[in-house]
Design a protein around this motif. Structure first.
Motif, PDB file in Angstrom:
ATOM      1  N   MET A  43       0.819  -1.223   0.000  1.00 39.30           N
ATOM      2  CA  MET A  43       0.000   0.000   0.000  1.00 39.30           C
ATOM      3  C   MET A  43       0.845   1.262   0.000  1.00 39.30           C
ATOM      4  O   MET A  43       0.616   2.187  -0.759  1.00 39.30           O
ATOM      5  N   LEU A  44       1.875   1.351   0.883  1.00 40.29           N
ATOM      6  CA  LEU A  44       2.612   2.601   1.054  1.00 40.29           C
ATOM      7  C   LEU A  44       4.115   2.363   0.956  1.00 40.29           C
ATOM      8  O   LEU A  44       4.667   1.497   1.643  1.00 40.29           O
ATOM      9  N   SER A  45       4.751   3.149   0.111  1.00 39.84           N
ATOM     10  CA  SER A  45       6.213   3.180   0.033  1.00 39.84           C
ATOM     11  C   SER A  45       6.675   4.517   0.586  1.00 39.84           C
ATOM     12  O   SER A  45       6.296   5.572   0.063  1.00 39.84           O
ATOM     13  N   VAL A  46       7.458   4.486   1.658  1.00 39.66           N
ATOM     14  CA  VAL A  46       8.019   5.700   2.245  1.00 39.66           C
ATOM     15  C   VAL A  46       9.406   5.894   1.624  1.00 39.66           C
ATOM     16  O   VAL A  46      10.254   4.999   1.694  1.00 39.66           O
ATOM     17  N   LEU A  47       9.625   7.047   1.027  1.00 40.44           N
ATOM     18  CA  LEU A  47      10.831   7.301   0.239  1.00 40.44           C
ATOM     19  C   LEU A  47      11.600   8.474   0.841  1.00 40.44           C
ATOM     20  O   LEU A  47      11.057   9.572   0.976  1.00 40.44           O
ATOM     21  N   ILE A  48      12.854   8.241   1.190  1.00 41.37           N
ATOM     22  CA  ILE A  48      13.652   9.257   1.892  1.00 41.37           C
ATOM     23  C   ILE A  48      15.012   9.421   1.219  1.00 41.37           C
ATOM     24  O   ILE A  48      15.860   8.523   1.325  1.00 41.37           O
ATOM     25  N   PRO A  49      15.229  10.530   0.526  1.00 42.93           N
ATOM     26  CA  PRO A  49      16.578  10.817   0.028  1.00 42.93           C
ATOM     27  C   PRO A  49      17.398  11.468   1.141  1.00 42.93           C
ATOM     28  O   PRO A  49      16.863  12.216   1.967  1.00 42.93           O
ATOM     29  N   THR A  50      18.692  11.180   1.172  1.00 40.30           N
ATOM     30  CA  THR A  50      19.512  11.773   2.225  1.00 40.30           C
ATOM     31  C   THR A  50      20.898  12.103   1.705  1.00 40.30           C
ATOM     32  O   THR A  50      21.374  11.520   0.724  1.00 40.30           O
ATOM     33  N   TYR A  51      21.525  13.054   2.378  1.00 43.41           N
ATOM     34  CA  TYR A  51      22.893  13.449   2.048  1.00 43.41           C
ATOM     35  C   TYR A  51      23.531  14.016   3.315  1.00 43.41           C
ATOM     36  O   TYR A  51      23.060  15.025   3.849  1.00 43.41           O
ATOM     37  N   ASN A  52      24.566  13.342   3.793  1.00 41.64           N
ATOM     38  CA  ASN A  52      25.294  13.792   4.993  1.00 41.64           C
ATOM     39  C   ASN A  52      24.365  14.015   6.184  1.00 41.64           C
ATOM     40  O   ASN A  52      24.502  15.003   6.918  1.00 41.64           O
ATOM     41  N   TYR A  53      23.420  13.102   6.391  1.00 39.17           N
ATOM     42  CA  TYR A  53      22.472  13.269   7.490  1.00 39.17           C
ATOM     43  C   TYR A  53      22.131  11.914   8.080  1.00 39.17           C
ATOM     44  O   TYR A  53      21.897  10.938   7.354  1.00 39.17           O
ATOM     45  N   ASN A  54      22.084  11.847   9.411  1.00 46.88           N
ATOM     46  CA  ASN A  54      21.715  10.625  10.109  1.00 46.88           C
ATOM     47  C   ASN A  54      20.192  10.512  10.119  1.00 46.88           C
ATOM     48  O   ASN A  54      19.507  11.282  10.796  1.00 46.88           O
ATOM     49  N   ILE A  55      19.678   9.542   9.390  1.00 44.04           N
ATOM     50  CA  ILE A  55      18.225   9.399   9.266  1.00 44.04           C
ATOM     51  C   ILE A  55      17.689   8.224  10.086  1.00 44.04           C
ATOM     52  O   ILE A  55      16.507   7.873   9.943  1.00 44.04           O
ATOM     53  N   VAL A  56      18.505   7.655  10.934  1.00 42.06           N
ATOM     54  CA  VAL A  56      18.043   6.524  11.746  1.00 42.06           C
ATOM     55  C   VAL A  56      16.855   6.909  12.628  1.00 42.06           C
ATOM     56  O   VAL A  56      15.858   6.158  12.686  1.00 42.06           O
ATOM     57  N   PRO A  57      16.874   8.056  13.342  1.00 42.30           N
ATOM     58  CA  PRO A  57      15.696   8.414  14.155  1.00 42.30           C
ATOM     59  C   PRO A  57      14.421   8.569  13.325  1.00 42.30           C
ATOM     60  O   PRO A  57      13.344   8.121  13.745  1.00 42.30           O
ATOM     61  N   LEU A  58      14.532   9.176  12.141  1.00 42.27           N
ATOM     62  CA  LEU A  58      13.362   9.354  11.286  1.00 42.27           C
ATOM     63  C   LEU A  58      12.831   8.007  10.810  1.00 42.27           C
ATOM     64  O   LEU A  58      11.621   7.734  10.911  1.00 42.27           O
ATOM     65  N   VAL A  59      13.693   7.163  10.285  1.00 44.96           N
ATOM     66  CA  VAL A  59      13.247   5.869   9.757  1.00 44.96           C
ATOM     67  C   VAL A  59      12.675   5.001  10.873  1.00 44.96           C
ATOM     68  O   VAL A  59      11.642   4.340  10.698  1.00 44.96           O
ATOM     69  N   THR A  60      13.318   5.013  12.029  1.00 50.74           N
ATOM     70  CA  THR A  60      12.825   4.218  13.158  1.00 50.74           C
ATOM     71  C   THR A  60      11.413   4.644  13.556  1.00 50.74           C
ATOM     72  O   THR A  60      10.532   3.792  13.789  1.00 50.74           O
ATOM     73  N   ALA A  61      11.187   5.960  13.622  1.00 50.81           N
ATOM     74  CA  ALA A  61       9.866   6.463  14.011  1.00 50.81           C
ATOM     75  C   ALA A  61       8.806   6.105  12.978  1.00 50.81           C
ATOM     76  O   ALA A  61       7.700   5.653  13.327  1.00 50.81           O
ATOM     77  N   VAL A  62       9.124   6.286  11.697  1.00 51.78           N
ATOM     78  CA  VAL A  62       8.140   6.025  10.642  1.00 51.78           C
ATOM     79  C   VAL A  62       7.887   4.525  10.497  1.00 51.78           C
ATOM     80  O   VAL A  62       6.748   4.093  10.261  1.00 51.78           O
ATOM     81  N   GLN A  63       8.933   3.721  10.644  1.00 48.69           N
ATOM     82  CA  GLN A  63       8.759   2.269  10.564  1.00 48.69           C
ATOM     83  C   GLN A  63       7.811   1.789  11.663  1.00 48.69           C
ATOM     84  O   GLN A  63       6.932   0.944  11.421  1.00 48.69           O
ATOM     85  N   GLN A  64       7.959   2.306  12.853  1.00 48.51           N
ATOM     86  CA  GLN A  64       7.077   1.921  13.955  1.00 48.51           C
ATOM     87  C   GLN A  64       5.638   2.335  13.659  1.00 48.51           C
ATOM     88  O   GLN A  64       4.697   1.578  13.931  1.00 48.51           O
ATOM     89  N   GLN A  65       5.459   3.515  13.090  1.00 49.48           N
ATOM     90  CA  GLN A  65       4.115   3.973  12.755  1.00 49.48           C
ATOM     91  C   GLN A  65       3.472   3.103  11.677  1.00 49.48           C
ATOM     92  O   GLN A  65       2.281   2.784  11.753  1.00 49.48           O
ATOM     93  N   CYS A  66       4.249   2.722  10.666  1.00 50.74           N
ATOM     94  CA  CYS A  66       3.717   1.852   9.613  1.00 50.74           C
ATOM     95  C   CYS A  66       3.325   0.496  10.183  1.00 50.74           C
ATOM     96  O   CYS A  66       2.275  -0.066   9.845  1.00 50.74           O
ATOM     97  N   SER A  67       4.175  -0.028  11.063  1.00 52.91           N
ATOM     98  CA  SER A  67       3.891  -1.314  11.689  1.00 52.91           C
ATOM     99  C   SER A  67       2.629  -1.243  12.549  1.00 52.91           C
ATOM    100  O   SER A  67       1.764  -2.125  12.496  1.00 52.91           O
ATOM    101  N   ASP A  68       2.502  -0.166  13.328  1.00 49.17           N
ATOM    102  CA  ASP A  68       1.326   0.002  14.182  1.00 49.17           C
ATOM    103  C   ASP A  68       0.041   0.152  13.369  1.00 49.17           C
ATOM    104  O   ASP A  68      -1.038  -0.249  13.819  1.00 49.17           O
ATOM    105  N   ALA A  69       0.170   0.748  12.158  1.00 48.75           N
ATOM    106  CA  ALA A  69      -1.010   0.949  11.318  1.00 48.75           C
ATOM    107  C   ALA A  69      -1.483  -0.358  10.678  1.00 48.75           C
ATOM    108  O   ALA A  69      -2.610  -0.421  10.162  1.00 48.75           O
ATOM    109  N   GLY A  70      -0.635  -1.383  10.688  1.00 48.83           N
ATOM    110  CA  GLY A  70      -1.021  -2.676  10.147  1.00 48.83           C
ATOM    111  C   GLY A  70      -1.194  -2.698   8.641  1.00 48.83           C
ATOM    112  O   GLY A  70      -2.046  -3.426   8.112  1.00 48.83           O
ATOM    113  N   ILE A  71      -0.420  -1.895   7.927  1.00 44.99           N
ATOM    114  CA  ILE A  71      -0.542  -1.807   6.476  1.00 44.99           C
ATOM    115  C   ILE A  71       0.686  -2.432   5.801  1.00 44.99           C
ATOM    116  O   ILE A  71       1.764  -2.494   6.398  1.00 44.99           O
ATOM    117  N   PRO A  72       0.549  -2.903   4.560  1.00 42.90           N
ATOM    118  CA  PRO A  72       1.728  -3.294   3.797  1.00 42.90           C
ATOM    119  C   PRO A  72       2.571  -2.041   3.516  1.00 42.90           C
ATOM    120  O   PRO A  72       2.038  -1.012   3.087  1.00 42.90           O
TER     121      PRO A  72
END
Length: 295
Positions: free
Chosen positions: A1-30
């Motif tokens: 259903m949803l593809s989350v797409l994040i371009p990055t350059y010289n930036y630590n995106i672990v906090p962002l991806v971790t937060a969004v991954q948890q939200q996607c998992s909680d929503a119960g969606i593909p």
């Protein structure tokens, strides 16, 4: 259903991806979360971000060469497996636990674009970063009803959902210089294609505050990019306010006077712009003068 797409350059995106991954998992969606690093020079960032590959349905890959803001977004869209795509900038973070959940009701309707908006944290940053914060709070952090008054020009591409069918019709222009305003051209192309843009109150925080000097330089680059777009008839002169003012001066044979005025005032204006109390009217006048001084 949803593809989350994040371009990055010289930036630590672990906090962002971790937060969004948890939200996607909680929503119960593909879902899938695809992140692409545009050949960051900071190899320590690579090491940090590789932790993303350990998260469920998440991937982090590093491009061998830098391809720029437009091309990396198009490449992310090509890799997406789902019909709806949520683009997030690397230097953003959800303001609460409902970012994904709040988008879902809008992903069941006809293909279109949904923009959630942006916020800046209320605490004042260091004095050296105040310009970006003031500009963002005044010009970008607008509620949905205000953005809806000008739905296309109000679209910022750091937090929006788009159907893949729409993106196959209107995508980011890779032929323009990598000088900002790729999102402005994208929004204009959406308007030409009559793709509806829905504005909702579902913001993310913009965390990437650079120094006032750096933001001023980026703003100058953006003016150069805007002039390129108008000179090559990719944007009409009245689409962006500064370009519209420039065109008015040109029609009234006042460009010479405007160039002289900019030469006289530029130094004084810069002191205010990068100072502790930047005035956005002065910032606008400086950018207009800079636009007029370009050949």
């Amino acid at each position: 259903m949803l593809s989350v797409l994040i371009p990055t350059y010289n930036y630590n995106i672990v906090p962002l991806v971790t937060a969004v991954q948890q939200q996607c998992s909680d929503a119960g969606i593909p879902y899938e979360i695809i992140t692409l690093d545009d050949a960051s020079a900071n190899t320590a960032i690579h090491t940090d971000n590789k932790a993303i590959n350990q998260l469920p349905n998440c991937s982090y890959n590093i491009l061998p060469v830098n391809i720029g803001r437009s091309a990396i977004r198009n490449l992310l869209a090509k890799k997406a497996q789902n019909s709806w795509m949520l683009f997030l900038d690397a230097d953003t973070l959800p303001t609460d636990n409902n970012l994904v959940k709040n988008y879902l009701p809008y992903l069941k309707e006809e293909p279109k674009v949904i923009y959630g908006g942006i916020l800046y944290q209320p605490e004042k940053p260091a004095a050296t970063e105040i310009l970006r914060w003031v500009y963002g709070k005044e010009r970008e952090a607008l509620p949905a009803d205000k953005r809806t008054e000008n739905p296309y020009i109000s679209l910022l591409t750091l937090n929006f959902c788009i159907h893949k069918d729409v993106f196959n019709t209107v995508h980011f222009n890779e032929s323009i210089p990598n000088l900002r305003h790729e999102d402005t051209l994208f929004s204009y192309d959406l308007s030409r294609a009559k793709i509806p843009v829905t504005h909702i109150n579902n913001p993310v925080y913009h965390l990437g505050l650079e120094s006032s000097e750096v933001f001023l330089k980026k703003s100058e680059d953006a003016v150069v990019g805007l002039k390129y777009l108008t000179d090559h008839n990719l944007l009409p002169a009245d689409y962006v306010r500064i370009a519209k003012a420039y065109n008015s001066l040109k029609k009234n044979h006042l460009l010479g006077a405007a160039r002289l005025w900019h030469k006289v005032t530029a130094g004084i204006f810069k002191k205010n712009i990068v100072g502790k109390h930047p005035n956005l009217l002065i910032f606008d006048l400086y950018r207009l003068g800079y636009f007029c001084s370009l050949k």
